[in-house]
Design a protein around this motif. Structure first.
Motif, PDB file in Angstrom:
ATOM      1  N   UNK A  55      34.565  -2.989  -5.148  1.00  0.00           N
ATOM      2  CA  UNK A  55      33.943  -2.118  -5.011  1.00  0.00           C
ATOM      3  C   UNK A  55      32.967  -2.839  -3.381  1.00  0.00           C
ATOM      4  N   UNK A  56      33.179  -1.762  -2.427  1.00  0.00           N
ATOM      5  CA  UNK A  56      31.411  -2.126  -1.465  1.00  0.00           C
ATOM      6  C   UNK A  56      30.738  -1.951  -1.624  1.00  0.00           C
ATOM      7  N   UNK A  57      29.446  -1.598  -0.472  1.00  0.00           N
ATOM      8  CA  UNK A  57      28.398  -0.210  -0.956  1.00  0.00           C
ATOM      9  C   UNK A  57      27.916  -1.257  -1.966  1.00  0.00           C
ATOM     10  N   UNK A  58      26.796  -0.473  -2.011  1.00  0.00           N
ATOM     11  CA  UNK A  58      25.389  -1.165  -2.715  1.00  0.00           C
ATOM     12  C   UNK A  58      25.808  -1.185  -4.648  1.00  0.00           C
ATOM     13  N   UNK A  59      25.320  -2.119  -5.701  1.00  0.00           N
ATOM     14  CA  UNK A  59      25.763  -1.961  -6.568  1.00  0.00           C
ATOM     15  C   UNK A  59      24.460  -1.414  -7.277  1.00  0.00           C
ATOM     16  N   UNK A  60      23.173  -1.312  -7.269  1.00  0.00           N
ATOM     17  CA  UNK A  60      21.951  -0.449  -7.563  1.00  0.00           C
ATOM     18  C   UNK A  60      21.772   0.017  -6.157  1.00  0.00           C
ATOM     19  N   UNK A 116      14.645  -8.305  -7.403  1.00  0.00           N
ATOM     20  CA  UNK A 116      15.522  -7.970  -7.960  1.00  0.00           C
ATOM     21  C   UNK A 116      16.791  -7.413  -7.340  1.00  0.00           C
ATOM     22  N   UNK A 117      16.323  -6.345  -6.247  1.00  0.00           N
ATOM     23  CA  UNK A 117      17.217  -5.908  -5.626  1.00  0.00           C
ATOM     24  C   UNK A 117      18.732  -6.587  -4.448  1.00  0.00           C
ATOM     25  N   UNK A 118      17.640  -7.946  -4.058  1.00  0.00           N
ATOM     26  CA  UNK A 118      19.395  -8.849  -3.318  1.00  0.00           C
ATOM     27  C   UNK A 118      19.092  -9.350  -4.519  1.00  0.00           C
ATOM     28  N   UNK A 119      18.905 -10.547  -5.486  1.00  0.00           N
ATOM     29  CA  UNK A 119      19.625 -10.777  -6.220  1.00  0.00           C
ATOM     30  C   UNK A 119      20.581 -10.240  -7.013  1.00  0.00           C
ATOM     31  N   UNK A 120      20.489  -8.932  -7.306  1.00  0.00           N
ATOM     32  CA  UNK A 120      22.011  -8.264  -7.598  1.00  0.00           C
ATOM     33  C   UNK A 120      22.833  -8.058  -6.958  1.00  0.00           C
ATOM     34  N   UNK A 121      22.566  -7.981  -5.592  1.00  0.00           N
ATOM     35  CA  UNK A 121      23.572  -7.670  -4.598  1.00  0.00           C
ATOM     36  C   UNK A 121      23.901  -8.688  -4.564  1.00  0.00           C
ATOM     37  N   UNK A 122      23.630  -9.688  -4.621  1.00  0.00           N
ATOM     38  CA  UNK A 122      24.096 -10.881  -3.897  1.00  0.00           C
ATOM     39  C   UNK A 122      25.187 -11.413  -5.706  1.00  0.00           C
ATOM     40  N   UNK A 123      25.317 -10.990  -6.791  1.00  0.00           N
ATOM     41  CA  UNK A 123      25.433 -11.415  -7.858  1.00  0.00           C
ATOM     42  C   UNK A 123      27.327 -10.562  -7.491  1.00  0.00           C
ATOM     43  N   UNK A 124      27.129  -9.526  -6.963  1.00  0.00           N
ATOM     44  CA  UNK A 124      28.027  -8.400  -7.193  1.00  0.00           C
ATOM     45  C   UNK A 124      28.801  -8.260  -5.717  1.00  0.00           C
ATOM     46  N   UNK A 125      27.910  -8.377  -4.753  1.00  0.00           N
ATOM     47  CA  UNK A 125      28.673  -7.625  -3.676  1.00  0.00           C
ATOM     48  C   UNK A 125      28.885  -8.463  -2.237  1.00  0.00           C
ATOM     49  N   UNK A 126      29.974  -7.768  -1.107  1.00  0.00           N
ATOM     50  CA  UNK A 126      29.951  -9.300   0.302  1.00  0.00           C
ATOM     51  C   UNK A 126      30.367 -10.432  -0.180  1.00  0.00           C
ATOM     52  N   UNK A 127      30.617 -11.186   0.716  1.00  0.00           N
ATOM     53  CA  UNK A 127      30.766 -12.216   0.834  1.00  0.00           C
ATOM     54  C   UNK A 127      29.870 -13.705   0.102  1.00  0.00           C
TER      55      UNK A 127
END
Length: 176
Positions: free
Chosen positions: A41-46, A17-28
């Motif tokens: 936003x930068x940094x983490x989503x969760x 779950x964690x990497x999926x959520x991050x990939x949907x919202x943050x970073x390249x």
């Protein structure tokens, strides 16, 4: 495409779950889809601790979408009391966005909110800078309420703001 199964997430799903959520919202990686917040936003989503807290809370849950053994989407649902449900953290793998999975997750969220929490209406919150996303939610029956919520500046668990004008618009729709 392999059939998608939507089920309640469990603690053992957190590493996916964690990497999926991050990939949907943050970073390249998030820029491959249309739901990115990388310009806001930068940094983490969760983080894994936040996800564990959600899964341990009887007033919240995460629904997860699986294609075989691969996690491809998820959505947070919550009981806000007085017949009101909430969903957020809607995440679909950026390379699969635009194929209808987000809509399926929203429909599953609506059904689960009504069944599990007795929700008669659902509220969501969206950045006003996300016009395309607001339009998508409007096509799903959501309407702006006129209410706003502040962005939690100073709390890096919600991300590192790239601008100083962030807040949320509240949208709502009735459940049929």
């Amino acid at each position: 495409m392999t059939e998608i199964t939507i089920r309640h997430a469990v603690a053992a799903d957190i590493p996916a779950l964690h990497p999926l959520i991050e990939s949907a919202y943050r970073g390249e990686a998030s820029r491959a889809g249309w739901t990115t917040e990388a310009d806001l936003l930068d940094g983490q989503r969760t983080d894994p601790e936040d996800l564990a807290g959600i899964l341990a809370d009887p007033k919240q849950a995460l629904l997860s979408a699986w294609r075989g053994d691969e996690l491809v989407g998820c959505v947070l649902i919550a009981d806000r009391g007085e017949g009101t449900g909430y969903f957020g953290m809607l995440s679909v793998s950026p390379i699969l966005q635009g194929g209808g999975l987000g809509r399926r997750l929203v429909e599953a969220a609506h059904a689960t909110l009504a069944e599990r929490f007795g929700a008669r209406r659902v509220r969501i919150s969206v950045f006003p800078q996300r016009g395309t996303l607001i339009g998508w939610y409007e096509r799903l029956g959501y309407r702006l309420t006129g209410d706003t919520l502040p962005f939690p500046y100073g709390n890096p668990r919600f991300g590192l703001p790239l601008r100083d004008d962030l807040y949320f618009l509240v949208m709502e729709r009735a459940l049929d």
